[in-house]
Design a protein around this motif. Structure first.
Motif: not given
Length: 354
Positions: A169-174, A198-214
């Motif tokens: 499976g893909p490598v998840e970077v959190l 390198q599609p086998h490396i997936q990046w996940v950004l989790l959380g909330e905050g005022s700068a999330k939209a940017s």
């Protein structure tokens, strides 16, 4: 049983507060919570309600506004005061929020105010040695009236969990957090852009905050980056366990060079390797062990982050990380207990009978 008055309107569910309270209780201290209606008049309220005597007054993190009244009351009762600020109010306004220029009259007023607050207490507790040195120099504190206790991670909540993952499976970077400048989210997204092929490396950004939209706008079009909403605190260890690599912070501010963020302790406690910016806040006794679970790179450098992630991703999951060994060696509850005991001992206090 010795007693500690926990003085101020603090968030008892904030991790630093929860951990410090657990440490005090594990050392045999009884906690007396005092949340005054008006911080500036809290000493009067304490007198009116007959707040019981104790061995120590503890002003918890972020509660700078409670220090003056707490010390007024404690001095009359001959009780020592410990303040655990975690941050500098002056530093936050000047260098993080950039509300005041460093040399402005407003900034100087805040600096003078914080010097008075910090010098009024008997002990200032910091979370890392670089932070402690900054406080000593900037606020003209006596070194003997300062001490360090790492932020740590709540035990047994943050612990290794078995999560079934497909070997192919893909490598998840959190990344998880509130998207503040300290985190350097732009560095994370640019590193992901560099590894978009390198599609086998997936990046996940989790959380909330005022700068999330940017951040979402910056990541538009990147199929290897996804965003998730925050999860309840109790579910965070399982979410960490689903990842292969956890990211720390990458900002290039003075504060980011002085601290170890909560997420680093939590990820290591969950036996997940961490990549973060370089900092003198980390222990250096055995760099070989530390490097096994914690990779430090240059701040605000997406190329270095992309290279570090790619290197980790090339390893098999079974070979990746002695991260939990790093946590147990340097940041365990026993280590934090020892640090707190040393701080209390320097104040003439000792552990109670738990």
């Amino acid at each position: 049983m010795p007693k500690v008055i926990w003085w101020g309107h603090s968030d008892l569910n904030y991790s630093r507060n929860r951990i410090c309270r657990q440490l005090l209780q594990s050392l045999g201290y009884e906690l007396i919570d005092f949340s005054p209606h008006i911080s500036a008049l809290a000493d009067i309220e304490a007198h009116l309600i007959g707040l019981p005597l104790a061995d120590l007054v503890w002003v918890p993190c972020f509660r700078h506004r409670d220090v003056v009244a707490a010390t007024r009351w404690a001095r009359q009762k001959h009780i020592p005061v410990l303040f655990d600020p975690l941050i500098s109010a002056w530093q936050k306004r000047v260098y993080e929020r950039r509300k005041y220029a460093a040399g402005s009259a407003a900034a100087q007023r805040w600096l003078a105010r914080e010097i008075r607050w910090l010098q009024a207490v008997d002990m200032v507790l910091l979370d890392t040695e670089p932070q402690r040195q900054m406080f000593i120099q900037r606020f003209k504190l006596e070194p003997a009236k300062t001490a360090c206790v790492y932020v740590g991670a709540e035990q047994p909540l943050f612990a290794p969990l078995a999560v079934v993952k497909q070997p192919s499976g893909p490598v998840e970077v959190l990344f998880y957090g509130s998207f503040i400048a300290l985190h350097g989210v732009n560095t994370v997204i640019e590193a992901a852009r560099l590894l978009a092929g390198q599609p086998h490396i997936q990046w996940v950004l989790l959380g909330e905050g005022s700068a999330k939209a940017s951040a979402q706008q910056q990541a538009a079009g990147l199929t290897n980056v996804s965003f998730e909403s925050s999860v309840p605190y109790a579910q965070l260890p399982r979410r960490i366990a689903q990842a292969d690599i956890v990211l720390g912070v990458f900002g290039d501010s003075q504060k980011s060079s002085q601290v170890i963020p909560n997420k680093v302790f939590q990820a290591l406690a969950c036996a997940r390797p961490v990549i973060t910016r370089t900092s003198l806040a980390y222990p250096t006794e055995d760099s070989r062990l530390l490097k096994g679970g914690l990779v430090q790179i240059e701040a605000a450098n997406p190329v270095a982050l992309a290279q570090a992630v790619a290197q980790w991703a090339s390893c098999s999951r079974e070979q990746r990380s002695p991260a939990r060994a790093v946590y147990d060696t340097y940041f365990s509850e026993v280590k934090l207990q020892q640090q707190l005991l040393a701080a209390l001992a320097s104040m003439g206090l000792s552990a109670g009978q738990a």
